[in-house]
Design a protein around this motif. Structure first.
Motif: not given
Length: 352
Positions: A210-216, A223-239
């Motif tokens: 939801p915050t655009g923290a994940i990029r290819p 993928v790579v994660v921008n830690d500063a943008k991550c809100m730790y919701c875990g929604n990516c683990y559902t994918m």
């Protein structure tokens, strides 16, 4: 018309005769005692709802037991509420007290109506969900055991609704409750590139954030994660199972207060965070139960009759709330997440 196996039957076909006959013709409703609602129609007919606290996860034996009680005392009519209560629909006033006595013999609590704590609605937790930061059933059991006296009595200023969500996705509607118990992750997902390469649709994974923290990450085909943008919701683990978010050492619980869904007297309100982190300490979660009891008892001692948690706080001010409860206000309660669009900033945190 053929009966299909998808979805419930038409609810009107399952109504007790007294409700069917007086549908839309109820004159008034009252709460004669904790756990009992009396409904009186224009014709003078009376129906009693006897509310019983129930866990969300129940056995077939439990269901058979309450169905047997329903057959004996209310012609088999009962219902399960959205807050995991069981309500017996009794049309004979003479059977109300015998039913309550039979429930008491089985250790089933009657309450949750009027100025009481209603049963806690909650999410899946460790038993089923794949992204929880805490358990659901275990925390709810611990909290309700501690606050049992407020379920079976009517000594609060108004009805108090507590909800629990085991992660920030809040499928337990915790963002609009008098008190919300929310599981929180505090670390970004740990990327397993091998799992992502073998079994993940990367566009869906990227789009899930939801915050655009994940990029290819073309180099790793991952993928790579921008830690500063991550809100730790875990929604990516559902994918993708390659985005492991659960962290036993850092996951815990936050407490939010002051939300409401109804627009009676005042507008609906979001809950706001007042305790950013409490540790996961199963099986009884003492830090969480102590914190919730402190808030409940402070509210009970200071709010006006009929005043909801959020209405009380709005009247006295948030500064006074923190003073009365003894909860420390700190910087983690302030919304400083600058990477989110303004529409996302209707958040559960304070703004300065």
């Amino acid at each position: 018309m053929a009966i299909l196996d998808q979805g419930p039957l038409n609810y009107k076909e399952q109504l007790p005769p007294i409700i069917h006959e007086n549908y839309g013709k109820w004159r008034y409703h009252e709460n004669p005692k904790p756990g009992v609602l009396k409904h009186v129609s224009e014709s003078g007919a009376e129906l009693y709802s006897v509310r019983v606290g129930s866990p969300r996860l129940v056995s077939l034996d439990f269901i058979r037991e309450i169905c047997n009680l329903a057959d004996e005392y209310c012609d088999g009519f009962l219902r399960f509420t959205a807050r995991h209560n069981v309500e017996f629909l009794v049309s004979d006033a003479a059977k109300v007290e015998p039913l309550i006595a039979a429930l008491g013999e089985r250790g089933l609590p009657v309450g949750g109506t009027g100025a009481s704590i209603s049963n806690i609605v909650h999410t899946q937790g460790w038993v089923h969900c794949h992204t929880p930061a805490t358990d659901a059933s275990g925390v709810v059991k611990a909290v309700m055991d501690d606050l049992y006296e407020y379920f079976v009595s009517s000594k609060l200023p108004a009805q108090l609704k507590i909800s629990l969500a085991c992660c920030l996705n809040m499928c337990g509607a915790a963002h609009c409750s008098d008190i919300a118990i929310v599981g929180v992750h505090r670390t970004p997902p740990r990327i397993d590139h091998e799992k992502i390469r073998k079994g993940t649709e990367i566009p869906s994974l990227v789009a899930s954030c939801p915050t655009g923290a994940i990029r290819p990450n073309p180099k790793e085909k991952s993928v790579v994660v921008n830690d500063a943008k991550c809100m730790y919701c875990g929604n990516c683990y559902t994918m993708s199972p390659g985005m492991e978010i659960i962290d036993p050492d850092n996951d815990g619980i936050a407490i939010l207060v002051g939300g409401k869904v109804a627009n009676a007297r005042t507008n609906p309100m979001f809950s706001r965070m007042v305790i950013p982190f409490l540790p996961n300490n199963p099986p009884r979660w003492p830090e969480v139960t102590d914190a919730v009891r402190n808030i409940v008892e402070t509210y009970a001692a200071n709010a006006h009759k009929g005043e909801k948690m959020g209405e009380w706080i709005e009247r006295i001010g948030w500064e006074r709330f923190f003073t009365l409860t003894g909860i420390e206000f700190n910087a983690k309660l302030i919304d400083d997440f600058i990477f989110s669009r303004e529409t996302f900033r209707t958040s559960a945190a304070f703004k300065y």
